[in-house]
Design a protein around this motif. Structure first.
Motif, short mmCIF file in Angstrom:
data_model
loop_
_atom_site.label_atom_id
_atom_site.label_comp_id
_atom_site.label_asym_id
_atom_site.label_seq_id
_atom_site.Cartn_x
_atom_site.Cartn_y
_atom_site.Cartn_z
N ILE A 31 -43.07 -6.23 33.90
CA ILE A 31 -42.23 -7.32 33.42
C ILE A 31 -43.08 -8.56 33.24
CG2 ILE A 31 -40.33 -8.87 34.02
CD1 ILE A 31 -39.05 -6.43 35.46
N VAL A 32 -43.10 -9.07 32.00
CA VAL A 32 -43.81 -10.31 31.73
C VAL A 32 -42.76 -11.41 31.73
CG1 VAL A 32 -45.26 -11.55 30.09
CG2 VAL A 32 -45.48 -9.07 30.30
N SER A 43 -39.51 -12.34 29.84
CA SER A 43 -39.92 -12.57 28.45
C SER A 43 -40.05 -11.24 27.72
CB SER A 43 -41.26 -13.29 28.38
OG SER A 43 -41.18 -14.53 29.02
N ALA A 44 -40.59 -10.25 28.41
CA ALA A 44 -40.74 -8.93 27.80
C ALA A 44 -40.82 -7.90 28.92
CB ALA A 44 -42.01 -8.87 26.95
N ALA A 45 -40.31 -6.72 28.64
CA ALA A 45 -40.36 -5.64 29.62
C ALA A 45 -40.96 -4.41 28.96
CB ALA A 45 -38.95 -5.32 30.14
N SER A 46 -41.84 -3.72 29.68
CA SER A 46 -42.41 -2.48 29.13
C SER A 46 -41.29 -1.44 29.05
CB SER A 46 -43.54 -1.98 30.02
OG SER A 46 -43.02 -1.45 31.22
N TYR A 47 -41.52 -0.40 28.26
CA TYR A 47 -40.47 0.62 28.12
C TYR A 47 -40.19 1.31 29.44
CZ TYR A 47 -40.02 -0.31 23.24
OH TYR A 47 -39.74 -0.95 22.06
N GLU A 48 -41.20 1.38 30.33
CA GLU A 48 -40.98 1.97 31.64
C GLU A 48 -39.98 1.13 32.44
OE1 GLU A 48 -43.93 1.21 30.38
OE2 GLU A 48 -45.09 3.04 30.17
N ALA A 49 -40.02 -0.20 32.26
CA ALA A 49 -39.07 -1.08 32.96
C ALA A 49 -37.70 -1.05 32.27
CB ALA A 49 -39.61 -2.51 33.01
N ARG A 50 -37.71 -0.91 30.96
CA ARG A 50 -36.44 -0.87 30.22
C ARG A 50 -35.60 0.34 30.64
NH1 ARG A 50 -37.44 -3.16 24.14
NH2 ARG A 50 -39.00 -4.67 24.72
N ALA A 51 -36.28 1.41 31.05
CA ALA A 51 -35.57 2.60 31.48
C ALA A 51 -34.65 2.29 32.67
CB ALA A 51 -36.57 3.70 31.85
N PHE A 52 -34.97 1.21 33.40
CA PHE A 52 -34.13 0.81 34.53
C PHE A 52 -33.06 -0.20 34.12
CE2 PHE A 52 -37.97 2.46 36.40
CZ PHE A 52 -37.54 3.10 37.56
N GLY A 53 -32.98 -0.50 32.85
CA GLY A 53 -31.97 -1.45 32.38
C GLY A 53 -32.47 -2.87 32.26
N ILE A 77 -49.45 -16.71 26.75
CA ILE A 77 -49.04 -16.90 25.36
C ILE A 77 -50.24 -17.08 24.42
CG2 ILE A 77 -47.64 -18.33 23.79
CD1 ILE A 77 -45.88 -16.90 25.71
N GLY A 78 -51.27 -17.75 24.93
CA GLY A 78 -52.46 -17.97 24.10
C GLY A 78 -53.06 -16.65 23.64
N ARG A 79 -53.13 -15.71 24.56
CA ARG A 79 -53.65 -14.38 24.26
C ARG A 79 -52.77 -13.68 23.23
NH1 ARG A 79 -56.98 -11.33 23.11
NH2 ARG A 79 -57.06 -9.16 23.71
N TYR A 80 -51.45 -13.73 23.43
CA TYR A 80 -50.53 -13.04 22.52
C TYR A 80 -50.61 -13.65 21.12
CZ TYR A 80 -48.62 -12.03 27.16
OH TYR A 80 -48.49 -11.70 28.48
N ALA A 81 -50.76 -14.99 21.08
CA ALA A 81 -50.83 -15.68 19.78
C ALA A 81 -52.07 -15.23 19.00
CB ALA A 81 -50.83 -17.19 19.99
N GLU A 82 -53.16 -15.03 19.76
CA GLU A 82 -54.41 -14.57 19.16
C GLU A 82 -54.21 -13.18 18.52
OE1 GLU A 82 -58.16 -13.47 21.58
OE2 GLU A 82 -57.55 -15.51 22.14
N VAL A 83 -53.62 -12.27 19.29
CA VAL A 83 -53.37 -10.91 18.78
C VAL A 83 -52.42 -10.98 17.59
CG1 VAL A 83 -52.48 -8.63 19.37
CG2 VAL A 83 -53.72 -9.94 21.09
N SER A 84 -51.39 -11.81 17.72
CA SER A 84 -50.41 -11.96 16.65
C SER A 84 -51.06 -12.40 15.34
CB SER A 84 -49.35 -12.99 17.07
OG SER A 84 -48.53 -13.33 15.98
#
Ligand SMILES: [Mg+2]
Length: 390
Positions: A31-32, A43-53, A77-84
């Motif tokens: 979980i981020v 802010s965001a959850a991996s699919y493994e976390a989403r499996a728990f709702g 966020i800086g890292r994600y913006a770079e990838v984006s």
């Protein structure tokens, strides 16, 4: 002419970037977002976390209850913006018409790219493959004749999906969907539609427009058009935001009105600064308040003259705050926003309501911007905020 629009949406973007960069996080519920002990949200959850709702925007504390073994990390966020920006660059190689919707999502108009890149559906597939290859991240892609259909298609088979809806298939694709999937249909409209027996997009599409207009007013015709898949919105690369806002969730609920006011002032300054940076002005000022029971109220006020100063935003926001019954209520979150945004230079209108304090507020803001740009943002702040800096 039939258009080919692609909607490209990265899968669990923040969480996927973290898992990619740190092998120890792969295959784990991640979980981020805000710390679970605090007041933050997911802010965001991996699919493994989403499996728990676990879902994004959920309070982190609730997420932890659903998935106690989840690993929480703070967003970078800086890292994600770079990838984006690298991902958006890949898209831009195939069409100049790329409209980013958020950090991990964009519309592309591929109409007319055949001569350069071949079949448009193949092109969309190639962009998805190139993102995967270069960034080792998966995207879900929807291709359709409109933004509406492309967006619903990208969401149809997440994660790692690739769904194409041809013009002739649009009605069959949309009809079974719940009406709430149409943009512009919020919870209240959805409930009212359902009470009329209009719970699927298809039933809405078949409902006579007069009936809808009688119940929902003159704009209901647009809703019916949307339900039939008629969406002529263009993909516009120069994406001006529709609104800008800033909000703050308190570590502990706040009862003190003076503290709320100080927070509103700080948020107004933040929003005003972002407006000026983008060369935009707000025609409407918005204020948002969330009580400790999660009941949320929003207020919006249209302005005679659009605003871009912290003082002006604050004046309107504070007026709206004082109209609410706050005595004895505990507040969890406040927010300030500007909408009906216009380009700064578009507005040379002389207002009857013009007053000197607006001009003065603008001058103060410009000076603060300069100091902040030169010395970093902590150095300059209004005197009344001095004791709230955290
Ligand atoms: Mg996404």
């Amino acid at each position: 002419m039939e258009r080919t629009i692609a909607h490209i949406d990265m899968d669990a973007f923040y969480a996927s970037v973290e898992q990619r960069d740190n092998p120890a996080l792969r295959g784990k519920p991640l979980i981020v977002g805000g710390r679970p002990g605090g007041r933050g949200v997911v802010s965001a959850a991996s699919y493994e976390a989403r499996a728990f709702g676990v879902r994004s925007a959920m309070p982190s504390s609730q997420a932890q209850r659903l998935c106690p073994q989840a690993i929480f990390i703070q967003p970078n966020i800086g890292r994600y913006a770079e990838v984006s920006s690298r991902i958006m660059e890949i898209m831009g190689r195939y069409t100049p018409l790329v409209e980013p919707v958020s950090i991990d999502e964009a519309y592309l108009d591929l109409t007319g790219t055949e001569r350069l890149h071949g079949d448009t559906v193949d092109t969309a597939r190639r962009i998805k493959a190139e993102i995967q290859q270069r960034e080792r991240l998966t995207a879900s892609v929807g291709v359709g004749p409109s933004k509406l259909v492309a967006k619903l298609a990208s969401d149809y088979d997440k994660p790692d999906g690739f769904v194409v809806v041809r013009a002739a298939e649009v009605r069959a694709f949309l009809d079974p969907m719940p009406v709430g999937r149409l943009f512009g249909v919020g919870q209240r409209t959805r409930e009212r539609l359902e009470r009329l027996g209009l719970s699927s997009v298809g039933s809405l599409a078949r409902c006579p427009e007069e009936v809808l207009i009688a119940h929902f007013g003159p704009h209901a015709g647009d809703l019916a058009k949307l339900a039939r898949g008629e969406d002529h919105r263009l993909v516009t690369p120069e994406h001006d935001p529709k609104s800008l806002s800033a909000e703050r969730t308190f570590e502990t609920d706040v009862e003190d009105v003076a503290e709320l006011e100080k927070c509103l002032l700080a948020l107004s300054d933040t929003v005003a600064r972002r407006l000026r940076k983008a060369g935009l002005r707000a025609g409407t000022v918005e204020m948002k308040l969330r009580y400790d029971d999660f009941h949320t109220v929003t207020r919006a006020r249209k302005q005679h003259e659009s605003v871009d100063s912290g003082a002006a935003l604050y004046r309107v926001a504070i007026g709206m705050l004082h109209e609410l019954q706050l005595e004895g209520r505990k507040i969890r979150l406040v927010g300030v926003g500007g909408s009906d945004l216009v380009r700064g230079e578009d507005e040379v209108q002389l207002s009857l309501f013009h007053d000197d304090s607006v001009e003065r507020g603008r001058r103060i803001d410009k000076t603060l911007d300069l100091i902040r740009d030169r010395f970093g943002r902590d150095k300059a702040t209004r005197a009344s905020l001095m004791d709230t800096e955290d």
